[in-house]
Design a protein around this motif. Structure first.
Motif, mmCIF file in Angstrom:
data_model
loop_
_atom_site.group_PDB
_atom_site.id
_atom_site.type_symbol
_atom_site.label_atom_id
_atom_site.label_comp_id
_atom_site.label_asym_id
_atom_site.label_seq_id
_atom_site.Cartn_x
_atom_site.Cartn_y
_atom_site.Cartn_z
ATOM 1 N N SER A 326 0.867 -1.314 0.130
ATOM 2 C CA SER A 326 0.095 0.049 -0.177
ATOM 3 C C SER A 326 1.154 1.066 -0.102
ATOM 4 O O SER A 326 1.706 1.096 0.569
ATOM 5 N N ASN A 355 -8.249 3.602 -6.270
ATOM 6 C CA ASN A 355 -8.852 2.185 -4.733
ATOM 7 C C ASN A 355 -9.558 2.193 -5.559
ATOM 8 O O ASN A 355 -10.381 0.489 -5.413
ATOM 9 N N LYS A 356 -10.640 2.719 -5.854
ATOM 10 C CA LYS A 356 -12.374 1.793 -6.142
ATOM 11 C C LYS A 356 -11.380 0.721 -7.346
ATOM 12 O O LYS A 356 -11.482 0.045 -7.537
ATOM 13 N N GLY A 359 -8.829 -1.257 -5.722
ATOM 14 C CA GLY A 359 -9.064 -1.913 -3.883
ATOM 15 C C GLY A 359 -9.907 -2.963 -3.780
ATOM 16 O O GLY A 359 -10.596 -3.361 -4.984
ATOM 17 N N ARG A 364 -6.165 -1.316 0.561
ATOM 18 C CA ARG A 364 -6.319 -0.034 -0.192
ATOM 19 C C ARG A 364 -5.397 -0.050 -0.384
ATOM 20 O O ARG A 364 -4.373 0.338 0.212
ATOM 21 N N PRO A 365 -5.121 0.272 -2.226
ATOM 22 C CA PRO A 365 -3.989 0.701 -2.261
ATOM 23 C C PRO A 365 -3.005 1.823 -2.667
ATOM 24 O O PRO A 365 -1.677 1.689 -1.931
ATOM 25 N N ILE A 367 -3.211 4.959 0.816
ATOM 26 C CA ILE A 367 -3.513 5.364 2.414
ATOM 27 C C ILE A 367 -3.894 6.690 2.261
ATOM 28 O O ILE A 367 -2.613 7.391 2.060
#
Ligand code: ADQ
Length: 752
Positions: A326, A355-356, A359, A364-365, A367
């Motif tokens: 991440s 993230n959409k 992820g 979550r890729p 943060i």
């Protein structure tokens, strides 16, 4: 007594020459008060300039003039806009100046943020100019100049910061031709072609050429400035001396790459509390095994959008890193206004999109944190990040990159750095990228994550060596050295190390006599005088020198103390400023004056924390190095009162954070040196080296015929050395030029 701040000890002796006070000026203030529902709170604004300079002023004392921008600032100052800071341990004065709404709009958001900032960072498309911006810029600079002049004593040194205050030096210069004024430029200086589109480009240059000294982060920015001054103003450039002459004045141009407090980051990162915090953070954010990190002020120059594009491509190309890696982006908003709000929106939208796209419910890729971090949290992130991706499009230096390196004592971690950051010139073992070349950038992220541990360690150790050898303290040291030398340079003082031929010519064929001061000359100034010691290399050089010429050490210390501290047989020693020699003690009618003065001084002064009164038998030293800077004025008042009472009985000479008290009629160092010349140096050419005000009498005594060298410079000495660190080199030079040929080789072998 322990130093008030840990870094005090590392800067011991620095700023001793700023008795008239150091006046720093910048747009942003170091401490800011805000009204909150819980009452008035103070905070330290985020930014490289503030964190670097607060360290300096906490040690030197003085006054910092800045815009009082906090909602609660007015409530915390006196009628003159002043308060003492840091709030929990006052060390210097903050003088706030107040900006009108129009100044805030046109000077700060306008000329500073919409013209100078984008222009100097290569973002010319973002420049927006209105004539009202310049009017308010000029007006606000005048308000700063007036406030600075109000804070100045006759001998204060002024140190201005950055692009907000370009006009200030010239304005002060118009009021005061003699004043020492220096300026540090924290951001890049563009090449001439780009500077050509700067509105009021001539006025900006003219303003800056009011300085005696102008410092840049890198040689390239210094070069660019000189080119612009030549092209736009017709200024005369001297490439060897690094000076710009214009309008009857000369400005020295220097490079001082800013840095960080290596030891502080290193120690904090290695601590058990950081290890515990890392465990907590990992759990709290459900982090995968590997993480990347970027920490920036939220600004388009920091290249956050390009970095996100590269990360998107990286995740697309490397599905094996999904769930295993991440990226943490910390971006704190430090400026308001449309371009910044828009930029934040773009950053947040892009992060949401990545993230959409990639992820998962448990991963979550990217943060994102938009708030300020406490130092320990910042260090924890530095310490856990497998890769730090610090890729500004343009940046004067970039301290985050250096902080990351300082935090990786474990030899792990890889730094990816944007080529256009000033730091890239020094941190060459990082993986350098062009942040706009998204393909290569994504490849670099993959490379960083797949480097062998041996390669990582090798690179990190080299990076650490660089940062450790060039810390914020070296930056301060170099600038303060240069600042304190300015009066000497103005009078044509000569650097002893670069005038070897001249010195050799003067010494040739003469018998020589060396007369040397101890504290600040042969030994570095330290926080506690009782711990002063001569470095081994100097000891070795002195013993070589004294085999061929008489060498005397003359000090304010007691004779037995100085003899013991130097510890070399065969030298001539003089203590108590020359009152005490092997031939006996100068006759000044006994101790009656000191016996009357001492109890009165103790009673008046010892109530002040940090005062140390040392009875040396024939003289007395009153040390004030450890007094908190904010108490100094009070100390001086008390001291003067006492000294006045004993006028006619004692003489008080001020040295480096010490008053030397001598009975009336006692010889000064000048007469002591004349005496030594008669006794041991008859017919010889004297070479005198010292660093303090009480050495000035000695400089005057030998100047006509001899060689005088002031460590840190003196207008009474012909030559100067920049600092005590150069003394060994100068002794080696003396050996080289004064010993018969065969012996010179011996001196070199001995480490000379
Ligand atoms: P900046 O543009 O502010 O400085 P930088 O040098 O990176 O850039 O300094 C930022 C400082 O703020 C660092 O000390 C960092 O730790 C701190 N910081 C950033 N985000 C933070 C957060 N979320 N929480 C806490 N601290 C945070 C300008 C120039 C630079 C130059 C410096 C110093 O633009 O090029 O390096 O001055 O001269």
């Amino acid at each position: 007594m322990k130093p008030r701040f840990p870094e005090d000890a590392r800067l011991s002796g620095r700023g001793d020459r700023f008795r008239g006070g150091l006046i720093v000026a910048s747009n942003r203030e170091p401490y800011c008060h805000r009204k909150t529902p819980e009452g008035l709170r103070w905070e330290i604004p985020v930014g490289g300039v503030v964190s670097a300079l607060d360290t300096v002023l906490r040690v030197t004392g003085g006054t910092w003039v800045a815009w009082g921008s906090g909602s609660g600032d007015m409530e915390q100052t006196d009628a003159g806009g002043r308060l003492l800071v840091p709030p929990e341990n006052p060390a210097y004065t903050l003088r706030r100046i107040w900006l009108s709404a129009s100044a805030e709009e046109n000077y700060y958001h306008g000329f500073c943020n919409l013209v100078l900032w984008p222009l100097f960072h290569g973002e010319t498309d973002r420049v927006v100019y209105l004539p009202s911006f310049w009017e308010e810029y000029e007006k606000t600079n005048r308000a700063f100049a007036e406030a600075i002049l109000e804070e100045c004593a006759w001998n204060s040194t002024i140190w201005i910061h950055d692009y907000h205050l370009c006009r200030v030096p010239r304005m002060i210069r118009a009021a005061d031709q003699e004043r020492i004024i220096a300026h540090f430029w924290h951001i890049p200086w563009p090449e001439r072609e780009r500077y050509d589109c700067a509105p009021h480009g001539e006025e900006i240059l003219a303003g800056l050429l009011g300085n005696d000294l102008l410092g840049f982060q890198t040689p390239l920015y210094a070069r660019n400035f000189m080119d612009c001054a030549a092209a736009r103003l017709g200024a005369v450039i001297d490439d060897d001396a690094m000076t710009v002459a214009w309008d009857g004045r000369t400005t020295q141009i220097r490079t001082f790459p800013i840095s960080t407090d290596f030891e502080c980051f290193n120690a904090l990162a290695n601590s058990a509390s950081t290890a515990a915090r890392i465990r907590r953070i990992r759990k709290q954010h459900h982090l995968p095994r590997r993480v990347g990190l970027a920490v920036d002020r939220l600004d388009y120059t920091k290249g956050i959008l390009q970095r996100l594009q590269a990360l998107e491509l990286f995740f697309q190309r490397n599905p094996e890193f999904h769930r295993r890696f991440s990226f943490i982006q910390v971006a704190v908003m430090t400026r308001s206004g449309k371009p910044y709000l828009r930029y934040r929106q773009e950053v947040e939208d892009q992060i949401a999109e990545i993230n959409k796209k990639f992820g998962k419910a448990d991963w979550r890729p990217i943060i994102y944190f938009g708030s300020k971090l406490e130092r320990q949290d910042l260090v924890s992130w530095y310490r856990m990040a497998d890769v730090a991706v610090i890729t500004p499009l343009h940046d004067g230096m970039n301290l985050v990159a250096k902080e990351y390196v300082a935090s990786r004592g474990d030899g792990k971690g890889v730094l990816i750095l944007g080529r256009q950051a000033g730091a890239a010139e020094e941190l060459t073992e990082s993986i350098l990228v062009d942040p706009t070349d998204i393909e290569m950038f994504a490849t670099a992220i993959h490379r960083a994550l797949t480097l062998s541990s041996g390669e990582k360690k090798k690179r990190m150790m080299q990076l650490r060596g660089q940062v450790q050898g060039n810390t914020i303290y070296s930056w301060v040291d170099n600038i303060l050295d240069e600042l304190s030398l300015l009066p000497v340079m103005k009078q044509g003082g000569k650097h002893a190390l670069t005038h070897e031929d001249e010195i050799a010519g003067r010494l040739a064929g003469r018998d020589l006599f060396f007369c040397l001061d101890f504290d600040g000359t042969l030994a570095p100034i330290v926080e506690q005088p009782e711990l002063a010691a001569m470095p081994d290399d100097i000891s070795l050089l002195l013993s070589v020198l004294q085999e061929h010429h008489p060498v005397a050490v003359i000090s304010g210390r007691r004779l037995d103390d100085i003899r013991h501290r130097v510890g070399l047989p065969g030298l001539v020693y003089a203590g108590n400023h020359g009152m005490e020699t092997d031939n006996g003690v100068a006759d000044v009618g006994g101790r009656a004056a000191l016996d009357a003065f001492l109890p009165a001084a103790r009673q008046a002064l010892e109530c002040l924390p940090g005062v140390e009164i040392e009875d040396k038998g024939l003289t007395v030293s009153i040390h004030f190095r450890k007094i908190a800077p904010v108490l100094l004025e009070h100390f001086f008042d008390l001291f003067q009162e006492i000294a006045r009472k004993f006028m006619g009985e004692i003489v008080a000479n001020e040295g480096r954070k010490v008053f030397e008290i001598l009975p009336q009629g006692a010889p000064d160092k000048g007469s002591a040196v004349r005496q030594l010349l008669k006794e041991v140096g008859k017919g010889r050419l004297p070479v005198y080296m010292g660093d303090d005000t009480n050495d000035e009498e000695a400089f005057r005594a030998v100047r006509e015929d001899g060689i005088t060298v002031a460590v840190g410079g003196s207008t009474e000495a012909e030559f100067y050395l920049r600092n005590q660190g150069e003394v060994g080199k100068f002794l080696a030079l003396l050996i080289r030029v004064s010993l018969p040929d065969g012996k010179q080789r011996h001196a070199k072998d001995e480490g000379a």
